[in-house]
Design an enzyme around this catalytic site. Structure first.
Site, PDB file in Angstrom:
ATOM      1  N   PHE A 184     -84.976 104.929  14.182  1.00 33.31           N
ATOM      2  CA  PHE A 184     -83.962 103.881  14.138  1.00 33.31           C
ATOM      3  C   PHE A 184     -82.633 104.600  13.866  1.00 33.31           C
ATOM      4  O   PHE A 184     -82.445 105.146  12.784  1.00 33.31           O
ATOM      5  CB  PHE A 184     -84.348 102.963  12.978  1.00 33.31           C
ATOM      6  CG  PHE A 184     -83.540 101.723  12.786  1.00 33.31           C
ATOM      7  CD1 PHE A 184     -83.944 100.533  13.359  1.00 33.31           C
ATOM      8  CD2 PHE A 184     -82.413 101.716  11.976  1.00 33.31           C
ATOM      9  CE1 PHE A 184     -83.223  99.364  13.132  1.00 33.31           C
ATOM     10  CE2 PHE A 184     -81.691 100.560  11.746  1.00 33.31           C
ATOM     11  CZ  PHE A 184     -82.099  99.376  12.330  1.00 33.31           C
ATOM     12  N   ALA A 185     -81.744 104.664  14.877  1.00 32.69           N
ATOM     13  CA  ALA A 185     -80.508 105.447  14.754  1.00 32.69           C
ATOM     14  C   ALA A 185     -79.299 104.520  14.760  1.00 32.69           C
ATOM     15  O   ALA A 185     -78.787 104.150  15.823  1.00 32.69           O
ATOM     16  CB  ALA A 185     -80.410 106.475  15.873  1.00 32.69           C
ATOM     17  N   SER A 222     -76.822 104.585  11.557  1.00 29.60           N
ATOM     18  CA  SER A 222     -75.761 105.218  10.757  1.00 29.60           C
ATOM     19  C   SER A 222     -75.167 106.432  11.459  1.00 29.60           C
ATOM     20  O   SER A 222     -75.824 107.091  12.272  1.00 29.60           O
ATOM     21  CB  SER A 222     -76.310 105.652   9.396  1.00 29.60           C
ATOM     22  OG  SER A 222     -76.712 104.540   8.632  1.00 29.60           O
ATOM     23  N   PRO A 237     -72.168 109.899  10.741  1.00 27.30           N
ATOM     24  CA  PRO A 237     -71.586 110.696   9.656  1.00 27.30           C
ATOM     25  C   PRO A 237     -70.419 110.014   8.944  1.00 27.30           C
ATOM     26  O   PRO A 237     -70.257 110.147   7.733  1.00 27.30           O
ATOM     27  CB  PRO A 237     -71.142 111.970  10.376  1.00 27.30           C
ATOM     28  CG  PRO A 237     -72.079 112.104  11.522  1.00 27.30           C
ATOM     29  CD  PRO A 237     -72.342 110.695  11.974  1.00 27.30           C
ATOM     30  N   TRP A 253     -78.814 110.537   9.287  1.00 26.69           N
ATOM     31  CA  TRP A 253     -79.870 109.950   8.456  1.00 26.69           C
ATOM     32  C   TRP A 253     -80.971 109.305   9.291  1.00 26.69           C
ATOM     33  O   TRP A 253     -81.456 108.221   8.974  1.00 26.69           O
ATOM     34  CB  TRP A 253     -79.297 108.930   7.463  1.00 26.69           C
ATOM     35  CG  TRP A 253     -78.064 109.341   6.753  1.00 26.69           C
ATOM     36  CD1 TRP A 253     -76.851 108.720   6.771  1.00 26.69           C
ATOM     37  CD2 TRP A 253     -77.910 110.481   5.890  1.00 26.69           C
ATOM     38  NE1 TRP A 253     -75.951 109.395   5.989  1.00 26.69           N
ATOM     39  CE2 TRP A 253     -76.574 110.498   5.435  1.00 26.69           C
ATOM     40  CE3 TRP A 253     -78.773 111.507   5.473  1.00 26.69           C
ATOM     41  CZ2 TRP A 253     -76.085 111.469   4.585  1.00 26.69           C
ATOM     42  CZ3 TRP A 253     -78.274 112.480   4.631  1.00 26.69           C
ATOM     43  CH2 TRP A 253     -76.947 112.452   4.185  1.00 26.69           C
ATOM     44  N   GLU A 286     -81.586 101.692   4.135  1.00 32.38           N
ATOM     45  CA  GLU A 286     -81.673 100.296   4.589  1.00 32.38           C
ATOM     46  C   GLU A 286     -80.646  99.421   3.879  1.00 32.38           C
ATOM     47  O   GLU A 286     -80.877  98.225   3.642  1.00 32.38           O
ATOM     48  CB  GLU A 286     -83.088  99.717   4.382  1.00 32.38           C
ATOM     49  CG  GLU A 286     -84.202 100.519   5.022  1.00 32.38           C
ATOM     50  CD  GLU A 286     -84.101 100.603   6.520  1.00 32.38           C
ATOM     51  OE1 GLU A 286     -83.240  99.912   7.102  1.00 32.38           O
ATOM     52  OE2 GLU A 286     -84.852 101.376   7.110  1.00 32.38           O
ATOM     53  N   GLY A 287     -79.516 100.005   3.534  1.00 31.87           N
ATOM     54  CA  GLY A 287     -78.447  99.287   2.845  1.00 31.87           C
ATOM     55  C   GLY A 287     -78.461  99.587   1.360  1.00 31.87           C
ATOM     56  O   GLY A 287     -79.459  99.357   0.682  1.00 31.87           O
ATOM     57  N   THR A 288     -77.368 100.122   0.847  1.00 31.52           N
ATOM     58  CA  THR A 288     -77.274 100.473  -0.566  1.00 31.52           C
ATOM     59  C   THR A 288     -77.366  99.232  -1.456  1.00 31.52           C
ATOM     60  O   THR A 288     -77.241  98.095  -0.985  1.00 31.52           O
ATOM     61  CB  THR A 288     -75.937 101.169  -0.853  1.00 31.52           C
ATOM     62  OG1 THR A 288     -74.873 100.231  -0.574  1.00 31.52           O
ATOM     63  CG2 THR A 288     -75.749 102.407   0.014  1.00 31.52           C
ATOM     64  N   SER A 289     -77.550  99.466  -2.744  1.00 32.43           N
ATOM     65  CA  SER A 289     -77.566  98.338  -3.689  1.00 32.43           C
ATOM     66  C   SER A 289     -76.276  97.544  -3.617  1.00 32.43           C
ATOM     67  O   SER A 289     -76.272  96.309  -3.753  1.00 32.43           O
ATOM     68  CB  SER A 289     -77.776  98.863  -5.119  1.00 32.43           C
ATOM     69  OG  SER A 289     -79.084  99.367  -5.284  1.00 32.43           O
TER      70      SER A 289
END
Length: 384
Positions: free
Chosen positions: A123-124, A126, A128, A156, A363-366
């Site tokens: 799954f690409a 993100s 840099p 990532w 999968e998305g930060t806090s």
């Protein structure tokens, strides 16, 4: 934890648990030490139907639903979080194509993902300089006489160097911001696709994470996944489901750390009695057990909502936020209970501590989860 499960869900959980403890656990520490990709283990997982837990049976999946998927991720992560991460992304890709792909795309790719022919899928999204900001995406897909030409760099990418199939997001209308992004199905060995670097990570060392460069990769017209310029919506769909997977991974890692801490606290004696009988230690473990049950219930609630076709974006973000934040705290406490031994590789909490930290990021930060939750609260309050 009290949550009524069907026979099928219990079977999936038992299958994942038996496999994880029989096959994954014995080699997990060594794979971590050597940064060894679990190729043979993934092939066996494909045979068990765990690379497409919620994928329709007609496409080679188990068709067991989101709850069964969450349970399977917990069991795999309990023994080897690296394998759980790879399996989670592979399931995401298979589900997304099953949901929005054309019949030809589904028939061509999904059985190869679920059956292990592709080894795994990636799954690409993100980049840099564009992690959580899709409007800053720089990867471009340009029309050609025969299809599309893909140019740019992705960061990532889990298993990006091993995947037989990669879903890649790229800008197709530069003037439209996030409304000008599309998704494409890219074979893993495409000409012009290069691995720029593999990251040397703190944890999940049995799972590769790479930067990919797309140097004019030529794609056929049918590589477009879903509708043109609607890729951002597809990313949100995949991420919502993916957050249930990451929350479940966090629960699995945390449960392994808590079990190890309880076992150690029962065996380790100080001042003439097991340290679990000392209030300071007992209270810490009590908090951990409470957090863990709450996290698991949040995961299963979100999974159940997804399974019945209800809205679940807010609940998935809640599960991911709570499970990851508390799993990190729990693993820290588990290491503390072990004292100096917990800081060595001789005890499993050291690896759990390293592996769990990323669950607050990918999968998305806090911080992103809090934004998603807040936006949903606003919508609910305004009656949308």
């Amino acid at each position: 934890m009290q949550f009524e499960l069907s026979e099928e869900q219990m079977l999936i959980r038992r299958t994942a648990r038996d496999f994880a403890r029989r096959t994954l656990a014995p080699g997990a520490a060594e794979r971590d030490r050597l940064s060894e990709f679990p190729g043979p283990e993934l092939r066996e997982l494909a045979g068990l139907g765990l690379l497409g837990v919620a994928v329709p049976d007609r496409l080679g999946g188990a068709e067991a639903g989101a709850v069964a998927y969450a349970l399977a991720m917990q069991e795999l992560a309990y023994c080897d979080a690296s394998v759980a991460a790879i399996v989670s992304v592979t399931n995401m890709v298979a589900e997304l194509i099953s949901r929005v792909g054309t019949e030809a795309q589904q028939r061509t790719h999904v059985p190869r993902v679920t059956g292990g022919e592709y080894e795994c899928a990636s799954f690409a999204l993100s980049e840099p300089q564009a992690g959580s900001d899709p409007a800053a995406m720089a990867t471009r897909a340009e029309r050609t006489a025969s299809g599309w030409r893909l140019t740019g760099t992705k960061q990532w990418v889990t298993s990006g160097d091993r995947a037989g199939l990669i879903v890649v997001w790229a800008v197709t209308d530069a003037k439209a911001g996030h409304r000008g992004i599309s998704a494409f199905l890219v074979p893993g060995k495409s000409e012009g696709l290069h691995v720029n670097r593999a990251e040397d990570k703190m944890g999940l060392r049995g799972s590769t994470t790479v930067q990919l460069n797309f140097d004019g990769v030529e794609l056929a017209d049918d590589a477009l996944l879903g509708e043109l310029d609607q890729g951002f919506k597809l990313a949100l769909i995949a991420l919502d489901g993916g957050r249930i997977g990451i929350a479940s991974q966090a629960v699995g890692i945390a449960r392994s750390a808590l079990d190890a801490a309880i076992k150690y606290a029962l065996e380790r004696e100080q001042f003439g009695r097991a340290i679990i009988n000392h209030q300071a230690v007992g209270n810490m473990l009590a908090d951990c057990a409470t957090w863990l049950d709450a996290a698991e219930l949040l995961c299963l609630r979100a999974a159940r909502l997804k399974e019945i076709g209800a809205r679940f974006s807010k609940e998935a973000s809640m599960a991911k936020l709570f499970a990851s934040e508390h799993a990190v705290k729990l693993c820290d406490i588990a290491l503390q209970v072990h004292g100096g031994y917990g800081y060595t590789r001789d005890f499993p909490v050291e690896r759990a501590y390293r592996d769990v930290r990323v669950t607050k990021i990918y999968e998305g930060t806090s911080e992103i989860q809090r934004i998603v939750i807040a936006r949903n609260l606003i919508k609910e309050a305004s009656g949308e």
